[in-house]
Design a protein around this motif. Structure first.
Motif, short mmCIF file in Angstrom:
data_model
loop_
_atom_site.label_atom_id
_atom_site.label_comp_id
_atom_site.label_asym_id
_atom_site.label_seq_id
_atom_site.Cartn_x
_atom_site.Cartn_y
_atom_site.Cartn_z
N GLU A 177 -18.54 -30.84 -3.62
CA GLU A 177 -18.93 -29.45 -3.89
C GLU A 177 -20.29 -29.16 -3.27
O GLU A 177 -21.20 -29.98 -3.40
CB GLU A 177 -19.09 -29.22 -5.40
CG GLU A 177 -17.86 -29.31 -6.25
CD GLU A 177 -18.27 -29.25 -7.73
OE1 GLU A 177 -18.62 -28.17 -8.22
OE2 GLU A 177 -18.24 -30.31 -8.38
N ASP A 178 -20.42 -28.01 -2.65
CA ASP A 178 -21.74 -27.52 -2.27
C ASP A 178 -22.16 -26.54 -3.36
O ASP A 178 -21.72 -25.38 -3.38
CB ASP A 178 -21.70 -26.85 -0.90
CG ASP A 178 -23.08 -26.37 -0.44
OD1 ASP A 178 -23.97 -26.20 -1.30
OD2 ASP A 178 -23.27 -26.16 0.78
N SER A 179 -22.98 -27.03 -4.28
CA SER A 179 -23.39 -26.24 -5.45
C SER A 179 -24.80 -25.66 -5.30
O SER A 179 -25.42 -25.29 -6.30
CB SER A 179 -23.33 -27.11 -6.71
OG SER A 179 -22.04 -27.67 -6.88
N GLY B 203 -36.08 -20.40 -3.60
CA GLY B 203 -35.30 -19.18 -3.84
C GLY B 203 -33.97 -19.40 -4.54
O GLY B 203 -33.28 -18.45 -4.89
N LYS B 204 -33.60 -20.66 -4.77
CA LYS B 204 -32.32 -20.93 -5.45
C LYS B 204 -32.45 -20.63 -6.95
O LYS B 204 -33.55 -20.49 -7.47
CB LYS B 204 -31.89 -22.38 -5.20
CG LYS B 204 -31.69 -22.72 -3.71
CD LYS B 204 -30.46 -22.04 -3.12
CE LYS B 204 -30.53 -21.91 -1.61
NZ LYS B 204 -30.02 -23.03 -0.86
N ASN B 205 -31.33 -20.59 -7.65
CA ASN B 205 -31.39 -20.23 -9.08
C ASN B 205 -32.23 -21.21 -9.90
O ASN B 205 -32.92 -20.80 -10.83
CB ASN B 205 -29.99 -20.14 -9.68
CG ASN B 205 -29.30 -18.84 -9.30
OD1 ASN B 205 -29.68 -18.20 -8.31
ND2 ASN B 205 -28.30 -18.45 -10.06
N ASN C 209 -33.90 -32.55 -0.25
CA ASN C 209 -33.47 -31.15 -0.13
C ASN C 209 -31.95 -31.08 -0.25
O ASN C 209 -31.27 -32.12 -0.32
CB ASN C 209 -33.94 -30.56 1.22
CG ASN C 209 -33.48 -31.41 2.39
OD1 ASN C 209 -32.29 -31.59 2.63
ND2 ASN C 209 -34.43 -31.98 3.12
N GLY C 210 -31.42 -29.87 -0.24
CA GLY C 210 -29.98 -29.69 -0.42
C GLY C 210 -29.16 -30.18 0.76
O GLY C 210 -28.06 -30.73 0.58
N LEU C 211 -29.69 -29.99 1.96
CA LEU C 211 -28.96 -30.49 3.14
C LEU C 211 -28.80 -32.00 3.06
O LEU C 211 -27.71 -32.53 3.32
CB LEU C 211 -29.70 -30.08 4.43
CG LEU C 211 -29.14 -30.65 5.74
CD1 LEU C 211 -27.68 -30.28 5.96
CD2 LEU C 211 -29.99 -30.19 6.93
N PHE D 109 -26.80 -30.30 -4.62
CA PHE D 109 -27.60 -29.17 -5.12
C PHE D 109 -28.87 -29.04 -4.29
O PHE D 109 -29.41 -30.03 -3.79
CB PHE D 109 -28.02 -29.41 -6.57
CG PHE D 109 -26.91 -29.21 -7.56
CD1 PHE D 109 -26.69 -27.98 -8.15
CD2 PHE D 109 -26.09 -30.28 -7.93
CE1 PHE D 109 -25.67 -27.79 -9.08
CE2 PHE D 109 -25.07 -30.11 -8.85
CZ PHE D 109 -24.86 -28.86 -9.42
N SER D 110 -29.36 -27.80 -4.19
CA SER D 110 -30.66 -27.54 -3.57
C SER D 110 -31.58 -26.93 -4.62
O SER D 110 -31.13 -26.13 -5.45
CB SER D 110 -30.49 -26.54 -2.42
OG SER D 110 -31.77 -26.03 -2.03
N PHE D 111 -32.85 -27.31 -4.56
CA PHE D 111 -33.86 -26.69 -5.43
C PHE D 111 -34.90 -25.95 -4.60
O PHE D 111 -36.05 -25.80 -5.01
CB PHE D 111 -34.51 -27.74 -6.35
CG PHE D 111 -33.51 -28.57 -7.10
CD1 PHE D 111 -32.61 -27.97 -7.97
CD2 PHE D 111 -33.44 -29.94 -6.92
CE1 PHE D 111 -31.65 -28.72 -8.65
CE2 PHE D 111 -32.50 -30.71 -7.59
CZ PHE D 111 -31.59 -30.10 -8.46
C1 LIG Z 1 -29.64 -23.61 0.46
C2 LIG Z 1 -28.31 -24.15 0.77
C3 LIG Z 1 -28.14 -25.44 1.28
C4 LIG Z 1 -29.28 -26.30 1.75
O1 LIG Z 1 -30.29 -26.52 0.84
P1 LIG Z 1 -31.77 -26.87 1.35
O2 LIG Z 1 -32.45 -27.37 0.12
O3 LIG Z 1 -32.36 -25.62 1.87
O4 LIG Z 1 -31.65 -27.92 2.39
C5 LIG Z 1 -26.86 -25.92 1.45
N1 LIG Z 1 -25.80 -25.17 1.18
C6 LIG Z 1 -25.91 -23.90 0.71
C7 LIG Z 1 -24.68 -23.13 0.42
C8 LIG Z 1 -27.17 -23.36 0.50
O5 LIG Z 1 -27.28 -22.11 0.06
#
Ligand SMILES: *Cc1c(COP(=O)(O)O)cnc(C)c1O
Length: 369
Positions: A160-162, A189-191, A59-61, A184-186
């Motif tokens: 970067e938090d993309s 709801g992300k793009n 995941n993105g985190l 990156f997060s997928f």
């Molecule tokens: C969604 C998001 C995350 C975390 O991504 P997850 O896949 O939900 O863990 C981190 N930073 C930002 C800015 C986000 O919008």
């Protein structure tokens, strides 16, 4: 008929047949973890971003957390080091820092772009500062040329938090290819959304890529030999198969989001609603279309009664979260506090029809107080 904030079902319905075929391919392959789909996606996404490496994670985190952890393993960061981060970010950016026992230094954002201000970031640097974590919030890229300049002059790492900015670029260089690494997060709801959780790190540093990959696989590079006390954080083979389909359409979807944004920007005209400013450059992929209003709660209610669903990103800033009680207690963040009281996200998606956008516009223009 309500206009939903985000219609995920319709977004994925566009690719239903290809997604079904992708899942069948995975089922029939008999290989469900770290297989060909993950490999293909990592290659495709690295190429898309322009970076050398992409490492799929759960995941993105985790993408953010594991990158900071890897820098610790490589002795580029140590516990107690300071990481500069915009105060108005989504909580995940801060969690990645504190999970690693690093110290988040909250910096007020630029009020127009909602993003980290390079000057304020530079002013927040102390002898303990080792990294900057800019966030491309709502899909608009932070001022990366200026942030990289600050980082280079002070010898800082940049992550970067993309998570909200797949495909955004400045001077032809994409989000995910400016910093030393990018998360990156997928999330659906992300793009670029999977049909479950997923994330990735992009970087052009081979050593970093190698450590992140190892950390996400129990700390093991060679089976049953553990170099680190790692975790299990892998991009699922099935989600990678879905992402391989959706990566082909991300640029079309960004175009569709931008045309929704343009329709809002050209037609909403109300003194009680401040629109985001955008010069039509490629730096914004409109993950969210965020307006501001001093009478935000009334506006949200008015739109809701008119059948228009809106959301607030975000109602409570990180420094006021219970989880961080006492943590940032001495810090005054008036810009951040005010943003959280005034922002409102209008419906935004690549499948929102012109007709529905017109309805949102009309309702916005009717709002008075
Ligand atoms: C969604 C998001 C995350 C975390 O991504 P997850 O896949 O939900 O863990 C981190 N930073 C930002 C800015 C986000 O919008």
């Amino acid at each position: 008929m309500t206009i939903p904030f985000l219609d995920l079902k319709s977004i994925n319905a566009q690719y239903r047949e290809e997604l079904v075929n992708a899942s069948a391919r995975v089922i029939d392959s008999g290989w469900y973890i770290q297989g060909e789909e993950v490999k293909a996606f990592e290659q495709g996404f690295a190429q898309y971003c322009g970076s050398e490496y992409c490492i799929g994670v759960a995941n993105g985190l985790d993408a953010l957390t594991l990158t900071l952890r890897a820098w610790k393993e490589l002795d580029k960061l140590k516990e107690g080091d300071e990481v500069i981060v915009p105060a108005n970010t989504y909580i995940a950016s801060i969690l990645a820092i504190t999970e690693n026992r690093l110290v988040p230094i909250l910096v007020e954002p630029d009020e127009v772009t909602f993003n980290l201000c390079p000057q304020k970031a530079e002013a927040a640097i102390t002898p303990k500062t080792r990294a900057i974590l800019p966030v491309h919030l709502f899909g608009r890229m932070a001022d990366m040329p200026a942030i990289m300049d600050v980082a280079e002059r002070h010898n800082l790492l940049v992550l970067e938090d993309s998570a909200q900015a797949h495909g955004a670029s400045i001077n032809g260089k994409k989000a995910g290819n400016w910093g030393h690494a990018s998360g990156f997060s997928f999330y659906p709801g992300k793009n670029l959304g999977a049909l479950g959780d997923g994330g990735a790190v992009t970087t052009s540093c081979e050593e970093l890529a190698d450590v992140i990959r190892t950390l996400g696989n129990y700390g093991s590079k060679e089976k049953y030999h553990n170099l680190y006390q790692g975790v299990n954080s892998r991009l699922s083979e099935l989600q990678a198969a879905f992402l391989n389909v959706k990566l082909r359409y991300i640029d079309d979807e960004v175009r569709a989001r931008r045309s929704v944004a343009k329709q809002y920007l050209n037609n909403i005209s109300n003194d009680h609603i401040a629109l985001p400013n955008w010069d039509e450059s490629s730096n914004h992929v409109f993950h969210l279309f965020v307006v501001r209003s001093e009478t935000r709660d009334e506006l949200q209610k008015f739109l809701g009664i008119g059948g228009i669903q809106t959301l607030i990103h975000y109602p409570i800033p990180p420094h006021r979260q219970y989880a961080y009680q006492g943590y940032f207690s001495n810090q005054e963040l008036p810009v951040t506090d005010h943003l959280h009281e005034s922002v409102l996200s209008l419906p935004m998606s690549p499948v929102l029809s012109k007709y529905d956008v017109d309805k949102v516009v009309a309702r916005c223009n009717e709002f008075y107080i």
